[in-house]
Design a protein around this motif. Structure first.
Motif, PDB file in Angstrom:
ATOM      1  N   LEU A  23     -28.104 -71.053   3.953  1.00  0.00           N
ATOM      2  CA  LEU A  23     -29.173 -71.616   3.125  1.00  0.00           C
ATOM      3  C   LEU A  23     -29.595 -70.708   1.974  1.00  0.00           C
ATOM      4  O   LEU A  23     -29.957 -71.187   0.911  1.00  0.00           O
ATOM      5  N   GLN A  24     -29.562 -69.408   2.212  1.00  0.00           N
ATOM      6  CA  GLN A  24     -30.014 -68.486   1.180  1.00  0.00           C
ATOM      7  C   GLN A  24     -28.855 -67.919   0.359  1.00  0.00           C
ATOM      8  O   GLN A  24     -29.085 -67.181  -0.590  1.00  0.00           O
ATOM      9  N   HIS A  25     -27.636 -68.224   0.750  1.00  0.00           N
ATOM     10  CA  HIS A  25     -26.417 -67.798   0.044  1.00  0.00           C
ATOM     11  C   HIS A  25     -26.354 -66.286  -0.160  1.00  0.00           C
ATOM     12  O   HIS A  25     -25.956 -65.816  -1.218  1.00  0.00           O
ATOM     13  N   LYS A  26     -26.760 -65.535   0.854  1.00  0.00           N
ATOM     14  CA  LYS A  26     -26.702 -64.080   0.783  1.00  0.00           C
ATOM     15  C   LYS A  26     -25.302 -63.605   1.162  1.00  0.00           C
ATOM     16  O   LYS A  26     -24.608 -64.241   1.962  1.00  0.00           O
ATOM     17  N   THR A  27     -24.929 -62.459   0.633  1.00  0.00           N
ATOM     18  CA  THR A  27     -23.645 -61.855   0.989  1.00  0.00           C
ATOM     19  C   THR A  27     -23.775 -61.145   2.334  1.00  0.00           C
ATOM     20  O   THR A  27     -24.896 -60.874   2.795  1.00  0.00           O
ATOM     21  N   MET A  28     -22.646 -60.799   2.926  1.00  0.00           N
ATOM     22  CA  MET A  28     -22.668 -60.077   4.194  1.00  0.00           C
ATOM     23  C   MET A  28     -23.351 -58.717   4.018  1.00  0.00           C
ATOM     24  O   MET A  28     -24.098 -58.273   4.888  1.00  0.00           O
ATOM     25  N   ALA A  29     -23.128 -58.069   2.893  1.00  0.00           N
ATOM     26  CA  ALA A  29     -23.775 -56.781   2.631  1.00  0.00           C
ATOM     27  C   ALA A  29     -25.294 -56.930   2.585  1.00  0.00           C
ATOM     28  O   ALA A  29     -26.024 -56.087   3.128  1.00  0.00           O
ATOM     29  N   GLU A  30     -25.777 -57.990   1.966  1.00  0.00           N
ATOM     30  CA  GLU A  30     -27.222 -58.233   1.909  1.00  0.00           C
ATOM     31  C   GLU A  30     -27.784 -58.506   3.299  1.00  0.00           C
ATOM     32  O   GLU A  30     -28.868 -58.032   3.644  1.00  0.00           O
ATOM     33  N   LEU A  31     -27.055 -59.259   4.094  1.00  0.00           N
ATOM     34  CA  LEU A  31     -27.511 -59.577   5.449  1.00  0.00           C
ATOM     35  C   LEU A  31     -27.537 -58.334   6.330  1.00  0.00           C
ATOM     36  O   LEU A  31     -28.478 -58.116   7.092  1.00  0.00           O
ATOM     37  N   LEU A  32     -26.499 -57.517   6.224  1.00  0.00           N
ATOM     38  CA  LEU A  32     -26.424 -56.304   7.042  1.00  0.00           C
ATOM     39  C   LEU A  32     -27.435 -55.249   6.621  1.00  0.00           C
ATOM     40  O   LEU A  32     -27.815 -54.403   7.427  1.00  0.00           O
ATOM     41  N   ALA A  33     -27.890 -55.299   5.363  1.00  0.00           N
ATOM     42  CA  ALA A  33     -28.872 -54.325   4.871  1.00  0.00           C
ATOM     43  C   ALA A  33     -30.172 -54.377   5.675  1.00  0.00           C
ATOM     44  O   ALA A  33     -30.870 -53.369   5.800  1.00  0.00           O
ATOM     45  N   ALA A  34     -30.494 -55.534   6.232  1.00  0.00           N
ATOM     46  CA  ALA A  34     -31.716 -55.669   7.039  1.00  0.00           C
ATOM     47  C   ALA A  34     -31.634 -54.867   8.338  1.00  0.00           C
ATOM     48  O   ALA A  34     -32.650 -54.618   8.975  1.00  0.00           O
ATOM     49  N   TYR A  35     -30.444 -54.443   8.708  1.00  0.00           N
ATOM     50  CA  TYR A  35     -30.242 -53.723   9.965  1.00  0.00           C
ATOM     51  C   TYR A  35     -30.079 -52.218   9.757  1.00  0.00           C
ATOM     52  O   TYR A  35     -29.687 -51.501  10.663  1.00  0.00           O
ATOM     53  N   THR A  36     -30.387 -51.714   8.574  1.00  0.00           N
ATOM     54  CA  THR A  36     -30.263 -50.286   8.302  1.00  0.00           C
ATOM     55  C   THR A  36     -31.560 -49.543   8.525  1.00  0.00           C
ATOM     56  O   THR A  36     -31.555 -48.325   8.601  1.00  0.00           O
ATOM     57  N   PHE A  37     -32.664 -50.249   8.615  1.00  0.00           N
ATOM     58  CA  PHE A  37     -34.003 -49.684   8.832  1.00  0.00           C
ATOM     59  C   PHE A  37     -34.429 -48.782   7.670  1.00  0.00           C
ATOM     60  O   PHE A  37     -35.292 -47.932   7.842  1.00  0.00           O
ATOM     61  N   GLU A  38     -33.838 -48.962   6.509  1.00  0.00           N
ATOM     62  CA  GLU A  38     -34.223 -48.176   5.339  1.00  0.00           C
ATOM     63  C   GLU A  38     -35.528 -48.694   4.760  1.00  0.00           C
ATOM     64  O   GLU A  38     -35.828 -49.874   4.822  1.00  0.00           O
ATOM     65  N   GLY A  39     -36.273 -47.795   4.201  1.00  0.00           N
ATOM     66  CA  GLY A  39     -37.518 -48.166   3.527  1.00  0.00           C
ATOM     67  C   GLY A  39     -38.602 -48.662   4.460  1.00  0.00           C
ATOM     68  O   GLY A  39     -39.522 -49.354   4.032  1.00  0.00           O
ATOM     69  N   GLY A  40     -38.490 -48.386   5.758  1.00  0.00           N
ATOM     70  CA  GLY A  40     -39.501 -48.795   6.709  1.00  0.00           C
ATOM     71  C   GLY A  40     -39.267 -50.124   7.375  1.00  0.00           C
ATOM     72  O   GLY A  40     -40.051 -50.572   8.198  1.00  0.00           O
ATOM     73  N   ASN A  41     -38.174 -50.816   7.006  1.00  0.00           N
ATOM     74  CA  ASN A  41     -37.897 -52.126   7.588  1.00  0.00           C
ATOM     75  C   ASN A  41     -37.444 -51.976   9.034  1.00  0.00           C
ATOM     76  O   ASN A  41     -36.340 -51.545   9.305  1.00  0.00           O
ATOM     77  N   LEU A  42     -38.331 -52.327   9.935  1.00  0.00           N
ATOM     78  CA  LEU A  42     -38.001 -52.303  11.359  1.00  0.00           C
ATOM     79  C   LEU A  42     -37.453 -53.640  11.813  1.00  0.00           C
ATOM     80  O   LEU A  42     -37.184 -53.843  12.973  1.00  0.00           O
ATOM     81  N   TRP A  43     -37.374 -54.559  10.842  1.00  0.00           N
ATOM     82  CA  TRP A  43     -36.826 -55.901  11.047  1.00  0.00           C
ATOM     83  C   TRP A  43     -37.867 -56.743  11.688  1.00  0.00           C
ATOM     84  O   TRP A  43     -37.970 -57.851  11.751  1.00  0.00           O
TER      85      TRP A  43
END
Length: 112
Positions: free
Chosen positions: A92-112
């Motif tokens: 639905l959001q047409h994100k790339t695999m790299a964009e999707l996997l970025a949410a799992y790096t915990f960078e910038g405080g993103n605990l998901w």
């Protein structure tokens, strides 16, 4: 579908709804008030607490009697969550695999 599986998926659906509400609160309230890092961390902690409490309250209703059943539910919820995240993101959001996997790096405080 077994009653056990149906109930486990029903609880997961409630957790999913709570996660969506958490995301709305994070984006509309927490990040504007606290900044990105603090907003993301607080949002992640709040969602973790909600998942823990909902799981604790629902475990008897689901009918979990053994550690193996509890592990099965955890794995089911993990697979369902990943399928939802990647399905929604790619489909639905047409994100790339790299964009999707970025949410799992915990960078910038993103605990998901």
């Amino acid at each position: 579908m077994s009653r056990f599986l149906f109930r486990a998926l029903a609880v997961w659906s409630g957790i999913l709804a709570a996660a969506v509400v958490n995301g709305v609160i994070r984006e509309s309230l927490l990040i504007p008030l606290l900044g990105t890092l603090s907003g993301l961390v607080l949002s992640g902690l709040l969602l973790s607490l909600v998942i823990f409490v909902v799981s604790l309250l629902a475990i008897r209703w689901i009918g979990v009697a053994t550690a193996r059943q509890a592990l099965s539910i955890g794995l089911l919820w993990l697979v369902a969550t990943l399928a939802f995240e990647f399905g929604l993101g790619a489909g639905l959001q047409h994100k790339t695999m790299a964009e999707l996997l970025a949410a799992y790096t915990f960078e910038g405080g993103n605990l998901w």
